[in-house]
Write an enzyme that holds these catalytic residues in place. Sequence first.
Site, PDB file in Angstrom:
ATOM      1  N   ASP A   3      -5.820  -2.881  -8.477  1.00 44.02           N
ATOM      2  CA  ASP A   3      -6.645  -2.945  -9.694  1.00 44.02           C
ATOM      3  C   ASP A   3      -6.444  -4.232 -10.508  1.00 44.02           C
ATOM      4  O   ASP A   3      -7.258  -4.546 -11.366  1.00 44.02           O
ATOM      5  CB  ASP A   3      -6.336  -1.750 -10.599  1.00 44.02           C
ATOM      6  CG  ASP A   3      -6.849  -0.448 -10.012  1.00 44.02           C
ATOM      7  OD1 ASP A   3      -7.620  -0.508  -9.043  1.00 44.02           O
ATOM      8  OD2 ASP A   3      -6.459   0.619 -10.519  1.00 44.02           O
ATOM      9  N   ASP A  35       1.020   0.137 -13.261  1.00 47.57           N
ATOM     10  CA  ASP A  35       1.335   0.494 -14.639  1.00 47.57           C
ATOM     11  C   ASP A  35       2.219   1.748 -14.753  1.00 47.57           C
ATOM     12  O   ASP A  35       3.211   1.749 -15.482  1.00 47.57           O
ATOM     13  CB  ASP A  35       0.012   0.699 -15.397  1.00 47.57           C
ATOM     14  CG  ASP A  35       0.245   0.757 -16.883  1.00 47.57           C
ATOM     15  OD1 ASP A  35       0.787  -0.211 -17.426  1.00 47.57           O
ATOM     16  OD2 ASP A  35      -0.087   1.794 -17.492  1.00 47.57           O
ATOM     17  N   GLY A  52      -0.143   4.135  -6.588  1.00 46.59           N
ATOM     18  CA  GLY A  52      -1.091   3.832  -5.516  1.00 46.59           C
ATOM     19  C   GLY A  52      -0.590   2.670  -4.676  1.00 46.59           C
ATOM     20  O   GLY A  52      -0.092   1.679  -5.213  1.00 46.59           O
ATOM     21  N   ARG A  58     -10.357   2.721 -11.754  1.00 47.68           N
ATOM     22  CA  ARG A  58     -10.598   3.826 -12.688  1.00 47.68           C
ATOM     23  C   ARG A  58     -10.659   3.320 -14.127  1.00 47.68           C
ATOM     24  O   ARG A  58     -11.433   3.783 -14.930  1.00 47.68           O
ATOM     25  CB  ARG A  58      -9.475   4.859 -12.529  1.00 47.68           C
ATOM     26  CG  ARG A  58      -9.860   6.218 -12.984  1.00 47.68           C
ATOM     27  CD  ARG A  58      -9.040   7.340 -12.390  1.00 47.68           C
ATOM     28  NE  ARG A  58      -7.714   7.005 -11.901  1.00 47.68           N
ATOM     29  CZ  ARG A  58      -7.089   7.704 -10.974  1.00 47.68           C
ATOM     30  NH1 ARG A  58      -7.670   8.746 -10.425  1.00 47.68           N
ATOM     31  NH2 ARG A  58      -5.870   7.380 -10.591  1.00 47.68           N
ATOM     32  N   ASP A 114      -4.546  -4.734 -12.949  1.00 48.84           N
ATOM     33  CA  ASP A 114      -4.650  -4.359 -14.366  1.00 48.84           C
ATOM     34  C   ASP A 114      -3.294  -4.256 -15.070  1.00 48.84           C
ATOM     35  O   ASP A 114      -3.094  -3.383 -15.916  1.00 48.84           O
ATOM     36  CB  ASP A 114      -5.402  -3.026 -14.497  1.00 48.84           C
ATOM     37  CG  ASP A 114      -4.686  -1.876 -13.803  1.00 48.84           C
ATOM     38  OD1 ASP A 114      -3.765  -2.138 -13.004  1.00 48.84           O
ATOM     39  OD2 ASP A 114      -5.036  -0.718 -14.062  1.00 48.84           O
ATOM     40  N   THR A 130      -0.752  -3.639  -7.409  1.00 45.19           N
ATOM     41  CA  THR A 130      -1.854  -2.669  -7.488  1.00 45.19           C
ATOM     42  C   THR A 130      -3.152  -3.393  -7.193  1.00 45.19           C
ATOM     43  O   THR A 130      -3.337  -4.543  -7.626  1.00 45.19           O
ATOM     44  CB  THR A 130      -1.956  -1.995  -8.875  1.00 45.19           C
ATOM     45  OG1 THR A 130      -3.276  -1.432  -9.032  1.00 45.19           O
ATOM     46  CG2 THR A 130      -1.727  -2.943 -10.035  1.00 45.19           C
ATOM     47  N   ARG A 166       3.393   9.713  -6.806  1.00 43.95           N
ATOM     48  CA  ARG A 166       3.368   9.714  -8.273  1.00 43.95           C
ATOM     49  C   ARG A 166       4.200  10.922  -8.681  1.00 43.95           C
ATOM     50  O   ARG A 166       3.918  12.034  -8.259  1.00 43.95           O
ATOM     51  CB  ARG A 166       1.935   9.833  -8.796  1.00 43.95           C
ATOM     52  CG  ARG A 166       1.082   8.613  -8.482  1.00 43.95           C
ATOM     53  CD  ARG A 166      -0.267   8.693  -9.189  1.00 43.95           C
ATOM     54  NE  ARG A 166      -1.011   7.457  -9.013  1.00 43.95           N
ATOM     55  CZ  ARG A 166      -1.915   7.248  -8.062  1.00 43.95           C
ATOM     56  NH1 ARG A 166      -2.190   8.201  -7.203  1.00 43.95           N
ATOM     57  NH2 ARG A 166      -2.552   6.098  -7.977  1.00 43.95           N
TER      58      ARG A 166
END
Length: 333
Positions: A137, A107, A15, A181, A139, A135, A76
């Site tokens: 996120d 990730d 992403g 997500r 994360d 990212t 991806r």
Amino acid sequence: MSAQVKRIGVLTSGGDAPGMNAAVRAVVRTATSRGIECIGIRRGWSGLINSDFVRLDSSSVSHIINKGGTLLYTARSKEFMQPEGREKAIATCKLLGLDAIVAIGGDGTFRGALALSRQVAESGQKLTVVGIPATIDNDIGCSHYTIGFDTACNTAIECIDKLRDTMQSHERCSVVEVMGRHAGYLALYVGISVGATAVLIPERPVDFEQDVVENIRRARLAGSTHYMVVVAEGAGSAFEIAKRIQEEVGIDPRVTVLGHIQRGGSPTARDRETASRMGYEAVQVLLQDKGNRIVSSLDGRIVDLDMEEALAMTKSFEMDRYDVLEALTNSGN
Ligand code: F6P
């Protein structure tokens, strides 16, 4: 300067995140200033499989530091997850004479980088892989900060502030779904920053009565007549949550799913500056011939970590931030 590094590939994968362009620019500018040639690999790992590349020099990355998205495109790649796909990628590296790959992403990108580095080692070839975390996120276990997070937070805040205006006028409840997500960083930072009535995140089991119904009641008792519920996409559907609010509190919420708008936009100062330092560091790492590394932000410092070790790291979710949210929410807003 390391005699080994003459030509490197740089790619963005997974992403997209605001600041990826700034990171590409930093890699290219640092490398070229050290006499290293740069090849942009387009469309992430699949570009490495398909030999989809563009030569980059210092001027190719002019005027992109302020641009969202990624000039290298992103994707991806399922094929890259297979050894046969990576074999093709390794062949491309050999054909182009690449000594190293700098992979910018999240990730999934890093899992690909690790698999590639292991397969390269088995094949006896020399190719160094360095990752830069990007990212929205936030994360990535080995880095306290990932490029794009701050811009995404600010985009979401700007949207929610606008929503609040109309929710306040109509004395309504808004349920806003933000991205994430598997991670609630975006939802929690945004929730604190907009003074949300309730925030739902995947890291914390939802007690609907306590976390949503009771918070709306407390806000009402404190004098509020409009409510803002922020939900991370991984914590449940905003539409389902709105339906339950209607059933259990008797008010009629409006749902807004912010979606991909959070992934775009001109990067903030924090993302431009972090991306610039991380891109610079990635090339420094290559010059020092340290092997496969992940560039990371730890307590505000840009460091580099061994790739295997970095990808085994986890970061514990900052639950104390949830306490802050609760303390502020409980007094009404
Ligand atoms: O990983 C970043 C992210 O924005 C997640 O928060 C989100 O779930 C996902 O990407 C959506 O990605 P896409 O639309 O590219 O499938």
